[in-house]
Enzyme design. Structure first.
Site, PDB file in Angstrom:
ATOM      1  N   GLY A 230      -7.698   4.439   3.937  1.00 13.78           N
ATOM      2  CA  GLY A 230      -8.632   4.130   5.102  1.00 13.78           C
ATOM      3  C   GLY A 230      -7.830   4.279   6.483  1.00 13.78           C
TER       4      GLY A 230
ATOM      5  N   ARG B  79      -8.411  10.358   0.261  1.00 17.09           N
ATOM      6  CA  ARG B  79      -8.233   9.798  -1.008  1.00 17.09           C
ATOM      7  C   ARG B  79      -7.620  10.887  -2.112  1.00 17.09           C
ATOM      8  NH1 ARG B  79      -8.893   4.568   0.312  1.00 17.09           N
ATOM      9  NH2 ARG B  79     -10.792   4.539   1.737  1.00 17.09           N
TER      10      ARG B  79
ATOM     11  N   ASP C   8      -2.851  -0.916  -0.125  1.00 16.95           N
ATOM     12  CA  ASP C   8      -2.133  -1.297  -1.356  1.00 16.95           C
ATOM     13  C   ASP C   8      -1.990  -0.069  -2.303  1.00 16.95           C
ATOM     14  OD1 ASP C   8      -4.777  -1.466  -1.813  1.00 16.95           O
ATOM     15  OD2 ASP C   8      -4.678  -3.516  -2.645  1.00 16.95           O
TER      16      ASP C   8
ATOM     17  N   THR D 298      -3.745  -0.917   7.610  1.00 14.24           N
ATOM     18  CA  THR D 298      -5.148  -1.275   6.888  1.00 14.24           C
ATOM     19  C   THR D 298      -5.811  -2.450   8.069  1.00 14.24           C
ATOM     20  OG1 THR D 298      -6.603  -2.141   5.281  1.00 14.24           O
ATOM     21  CG2 THR D 298      -4.194  -2.710   5.273  1.00 14.24           C
TER      22      THR D 298
ATOM     23  N   ASP E 140      -7.925  -4.255   6.935  1.00 18.10           N
ATOM     24  CA  ASP E 140      -8.527  -5.381   5.879  1.00 18.10           C
ATOM     25  C   ASP E 140      -7.601  -6.719   6.190  1.00 18.10           C
ATOM     26  OD1 ASP E 140     -10.271  -3.776   5.347  1.00 18.10           O
ATOM     27  OD2 ASP E 140      -9.560  -3.023   3.395  1.00 18.10           O
TER      28      ASP E 140
ATOM     29  N   ASP F  97      -5.278  -7.251   4.143  1.00 18.96           N
ATOM     30  CA  ASP F  97      -5.203  -7.934   2.668  1.00 18.96           C
ATOM     31  C   ASP F  97      -3.901  -7.597   1.928  1.00 18.96           C
ATOM     32  OD1 ASP F  97      -5.377  -4.982   2.523  1.00 18.96           O
ATOM     33  OD2 ASP F  97      -7.148  -5.081   1.051  1.00 18.96           O
TER      34      ASP F  97
ATOM     35  N   ARG G 145     -13.432  -4.600   2.977  1.00 18.97           N
ATOM     36  CA  ARG G 145     -13.406  -4.387   1.516  1.00 18.97           C
ATOM     37  C   ARG G 145     -13.758  -5.845   0.898  1.00 18.97           C
ATOM     38  NH1 ARG G 145      -8.500  -1.065  -0.911  1.00 18.97           N
ATOM     39  NH2 ARG G 145      -7.379  -2.972  -0.287  1.00 18.97           N
TER      40      ARG G 145
END
Length: 324
Positions: A15, A76, A107, A129, A131, A133, A175
């Site tokens: 992303g 992707r 990741d 990212t 996120d 995360d 996410r």
């Protein structure tokens, strides 16, 4: 003896995140100032497999630091998950003379970086990212912009929610991680914050909280719902049926990924991009740039991906305390 790097490749994968362009700019200019050549790989690992590789110079990254998205595009790539796809990518790296690679992404992107490193391409990961995360780092490129974009949007929705005396459910991205939801929940003064890491699916408790608020004279109720929980529209229908209070769901979606990056995202992304080049110049490989305890550091990617990340318990407790 450390492997001498002469040509660095840079790609963005997964992303997109505001600040990726600042990182690309830093990689290109740092490398060139150290006497290295730079190749840009368009469309992530997909572009590496399809040989979409372009020469980059200082002019290539002029006037991009303030722009959202990524000038190298991103995609992707299922083919890169196969050994055949990896072999194609490695062969194209060698044809282009790329002996070092900077991978900016999350990741999944770093698992790809592991594969390149295992095939002799010195590879460094940079966390990009929204996120937040990635367990080994307290900062990821794009989070600061995304959370501020969401916060500003929620402020606007809250205004109209108050005017109509509504309950509003606002779904934010992230996410399966609840960091954007937690930060916005506290920053926007939400009455309920639903996080994938903590939500017990007790919708009745939310309904009771809304009813209690109305009895106390509260005119609106704001619920921040994380993407990892989702189903905001259905939740809104059920809450309205149970409380009799008009309830609306708003899914902020991809607006959180766009826009001009904040100063923090431009600054930190620039430092991380330069740091990645320094690591390659030192002959390092299979490393991930991170920000921890006020310093920019690096981890072995294998070690970094094995780490687990969870919501800070004290921050979660504070969010509950302040919403009551």
């Amino acid at each position: 003896m450390a492997k001498e790097i002469k040509t660095i490749g840079v790609l963005t994968s997964g992303g997109d995140a505001p600040g990726m362009n600042a990182a690309i700019r830093a990689v290109v200019r740092t490398a060139i100032n150290k006497g290295l050549k730079v190749k840009g790989i368009e469309k992530g690992y997909n572009g590496l497999i399809n040989n979409e590789i372009v020469d980059m110079d200082k002019h290539s990254v002029s006037d991009i630091i303030q722009k959202g998205g990524t000038i190298l595009y991103t995609a992707r790539c299922l083919e890169f998950m196969t050994e055949e796809g990896v072999q194609k990518a490695v062969e194209n790296c060698r044809k282009a003379g790329i002996d070092g690679m900077v991978v900016i992404g999350g990741d999944g992107s770093f698992r790809g970086a592991q594969k390149l490193a295992a095939h002799g391409i010195n590879t460094i990961g940079v966390p990009g990212t929204i996120d937040l995360d990635i367990a080994c780092t307290e900062y990821t490129i794009g989070f600061d912009t995304a959370v501020n974009t969401a916060m500003e949007a929620i402020d606007k929705i809250r205004d109209t929610s108050t005017s109509h005396e509504r309950c509003s459910i606002i779904e934010v991205m992230g996410r399966n991680a609840g960091y954007i939801a937690l930060w916005c929940g506290i920053a926007n003064g939400a009455e309920d914050i639903l996080l994938p890491e903590r939500y017990d699916c007790d919708e009745q408790a939310i309904i009771n909280h809304i009813i209690e608020g109305r009895k106390k004279g509260k005119k609106h109720h704001l619920i921040i719902n994380a993407e990892g929980i989702g189903h905001s529209t259905g939740m809104a229908r059920r809450i309205e049926a149970a409380t009799g209070i008009e309830t609306r769901a708003t899914i902020l979606g991809y607006m959180q990924r766009g826009g001009s990056p904040t100063c923090k995202d431009r600054m930190y992304a620039s430092i991380m991009g330069s740091y990645a080049v320094d690591l390659l110049n030192e002959g390092k490989s299979n490393r991930l740039v991170a920000y921890k305890n006020g310093a920019f550091i690096d981890y072995d990617i294998d070690e970094a991906l094995a780490m687990k990340k969870d919501i800070n318990e004290y921050e979660f407790d504070v969010s509950n305390l302040l919403s009551r």
